[in-house]
Design a protein around this motif. Structure first.
Motif, PDB file in Angstrom:
ATOM      1  N   LYS A  72      41.942  39.329  54.389  1.00 52.95           N
ATOM      2  CA  LYS A  72      40.927  38.709  53.535  1.00 52.95           C
ATOM      3  C   LYS A  72      40.707  39.514  52.262  1.00 52.95           C
ATOM      4  O   LYS A  72      40.453  38.956  51.202  1.00 52.95           O
ATOM      5  N   ARG A  73      40.819  40.856  52.394  1.00 53.00           N
ATOM      6  CA  ARG A  73      40.713  41.690  51.197  1.00 53.00           C
ATOM      7  C   ARG A  73      41.908  41.463  50.276  1.00 53.00           C
ATOM      8  O   ARG A  73      41.765  41.365  49.051  1.00 53.00           O
ATOM      9  N   GLU A  74      43.107  41.389  50.855  1.00 55.72           N
ATOM     10  CA  GLU A  74      44.308  41.206  50.051  1.00 55.72           C
ATOM     11  C   GLU A  74      44.366  39.822  49.411  1.00 55.72           C
ATOM     12  O   GLU A  74      44.920  39.658  48.325  1.00 55.72           O
ATOM     13  N   ASN A  75      43.790  38.822  50.104  1.00 49.57           N
ATOM     14  CA  ASN A  75      43.792  37.451  49.583  1.00 49.57           C
ATOM     15  C   ASN A  75      42.404  37.081  49.051  1.00 49.57           C
ATOM     16  O   ASN A  75      41.907  35.978  49.297  1.00 49.57           O
ATOM     17  N   ASN A  76      41.776  38.006  48.326  1.00 51.23           N
ATOM     18  CA  ASN A  76      40.401  37.779  47.891  1.00 51.23           C
ATOM     19  C   ASN A  76      40.267  36.729  46.797  1.00 51.23           C
ATOM     20  O   ASN A  76      39.168  36.438  46.342  1.00 51.23           O
ATOM     21  N   ASN A  77      41.389  36.157  46.349  1.00 46.73           N
ATOM     22  CA  ASN A  77      41.325  35.065  45.380  1.00 46.73           C
ATOM     23  C   ASN A  77      40.954  33.745  46.033  1.00 46.73           C
ATOM     24  O   ASN A  77      40.644  32.771  45.336  1.00 46.73           O
ATOM     25  N   ILE A  78      40.956  33.707  47.367  1.00 45.20           N
ATOM     26  CA  ILE A  78      40.624  32.477  48.089  1.00 45.20           C
ATOM     27  C   ILE A  78      39.129  32.455  48.372  1.00 45.20           C
ATOM     28  O   ILE A  78      38.578  33.392  48.966  1.00 45.20           O
ATOM     29  N   ASN A  79      38.479  31.398  47.981  1.00 50.08           N
ATOM     30  CA  ASN A  79      37.033  31.267  48.138  1.00 50.08           C
ATOM     31  C   ASN A  79      36.686  30.877  49.576  1.00 50.08           C
ATOM     32  O   ASN A  79      37.026  29.794  50.032  1.00 50.08           O
ATOM     33  N   LEU A  80      36.017  31.781  50.288  1.00 49.56           N
ATOM     34  CA  LEU A  80      35.625  31.519  51.671  1.00 49.56           C
ATOM     35  C   LEU A  80      34.120  31.309  51.810  1.00 49.56           C
ATOM     36  O   LEU A  80      33.570  31.407  52.905  1.00 49.56           O
ATOM     37  N   SER A  81      33.474  31.030  50.705  1.00 48.61           N
ATOM     38  CA  SER A  81      32.015  30.926  50.726  1.00 48.61           C
ATOM     39  C   SER A  81      31.498  29.560  51.169  1.00 48.61           C
ATOM     40  O   SER A  81      30.286  29.331  51.178  1.00 48.61           O
ATOM     41  N   ARG A 115      51.523  38.393  53.178  1.00 47.73           N
ATOM     42  CA  ARG A 115      52.058  38.143  51.843  1.00 47.73           C
ATOM     43  C   ARG A 115      53.488  37.605  51.861  1.00 47.73           C
ATOM     44  O   ARG A 115      53.934  37.013  50.879  1.00 47.73           O
ATOM     45  N   ASP A 116      54.228  37.807  52.974  1.00 49.06           N
ATOM     46  CA  ASP A 116      55.590  37.269  53.017  1.00 49.06           C
ATOM     47  C   ASP A 116      55.620  35.844  53.543  1.00 49.06           C
ATOM     48  O   ASP A 116      56.690  35.263  53.698  1.00 49.06           O
ATOM     49  N   GLY A 117      54.436  35.271  53.840  1.00 47.79           N
ATOM     50  CA  GLY A 117      54.362  33.856  54.205  1.00 47.79           C
ATOM     51  C   GLY A 117      54.060  33.554  55.653  1.00 47.79           C
ATOM     52  O   GLY A 117      53.658  32.432  55.969  1.00 47.79           O
ATOM     53  N   HIS A 118      54.259  34.508  56.557  1.00 48.67           N
ATOM     54  CA  HIS A 118      54.035  34.207  57.972  1.00 48.67           C
ATOM     55  C   HIS A 118      52.616  34.583  58.387  1.00 48.67           C
ATOM     56  O   HIS A 118      51.885  35.236  57.643  1.00 48.67           O
TER      57      HIS A 118
END
Length: 259
Positions: A72-81, A115-118
């Motif tokens: 979640k930290r690495e993909n922090n561009n995704i809005n989970l709010s 990050r590699d898709g899986h």
């Protein structure tokens, strides 16, 4: 703190024919997080411990808290709010409600994607995999080479977390206490440095009592007897080995030794 590495690490003991695709390994890095993030990790671990002690149904595989927090930290561009959707048994499920729930689910799955898709998954159900690995490392003299102090700390924590109230351990993390789960978990803790009376909550004493009250370690199934014999605490003569003729059967038969 702990960091999950994906398809990385050309370690001296590991080889790969596919460039380590799909490989997942936890590595301890003291500088991997900020003090605030480390505090959040410790809080999550303590909360998980309290939760499964109250309700064992929360002790499920494929629910790795640290992995989810990291991704979640690495993909922090995704809005989970998006707020969760709650509906009672007799309340109508509208198009808007269903769409919101689906959107929230899709975003969460994207947020915990590597990050590699899986998508990462742990293999943490059976309670006999980890002890067997620890026994192999012990008899090969490599336990202190392969396992760092932090590895041992987390292995000890993991085993204690899944101890049942009666002092034993199950065949798998949600199961009732069995001799194979209890004896192997107790042995693993001792090999990791835990003493017979080390725990203030009496966890090790309760484990001893469960094993002795249920017939002792000699009541362990064949896999467990093999582990005990490898350690030199059980006679090989007591192991029930399959007839050698079984190797002559076709490999597609379910009782072939390779299966």
């Amino acid at each position: 703190m702990w960091k999950l590495k994906i398809a990385e690490g050309q370690g001296p003991y590991l080889f790969s024919t596919n460039n380590y695709v799909g490989r997942q390994i936890w590595e301890f890095d003291q500088d991997a997080m900020t003090p605030k993030e480390r505090a959040a990790v410790e809080e999550a671990l303590e909360e998980y411990k309290k939760t499964i002690k109250k309700d064992r149904s929360w002790a499920l595989p494929c629910a790795d808290l640290l992995m989810r927090m990291q991704f979640k930290r690495e993909n922090n561009n995704i809005n989970l709010s998006i707020p969760p959707v709650r509906r009672g048994k007799k309340e109508e499920v509208t198009y808007e409600v269903a769409t919101t729930a689906l959107r929230k689910a899709v975003r969460l799955n994207r947020a915990i994607q590597a990050r590699d898709g899986h998508w990462v998954a742990e293999n943490a159900g059976p309670m006999f995999f980890t002890p067997a690995q620890i026994i192999v490392l012990h008899i090969s003299g490599a336990i202190n080479t392969i396992l760092t102090r932090e590895h041992k700390k987390e292995l000890v924590r993991y085993i204690y977390l899944h101890q049942n109230d009666d002092g034993g351990w199950g065949f798998y993390i949600e199961g009732h206490s069995t001799m194979i789960g209890s004896a192997l978990s107790y042995i693993a803790l001792r090999l990791l440095g835990e003493g017979p009376d080390d725990r203030e909550d009496g966890a090790m004493t309760k484990a001893q009592e469960w094993i002795l009250d249920n017939g002792g370690a000699t009541g362990i199934p064949s896999w467990g007897k093999t582990c005990l014999s490898v350690l030199g605490v059980y006679e090989w003569a007591g192991c029930n080995l399959p007839p050698l003729e079984f190797w002559l059967f076709p490999s597609f038969l379910p009782y072939h030794p390779d299966d």
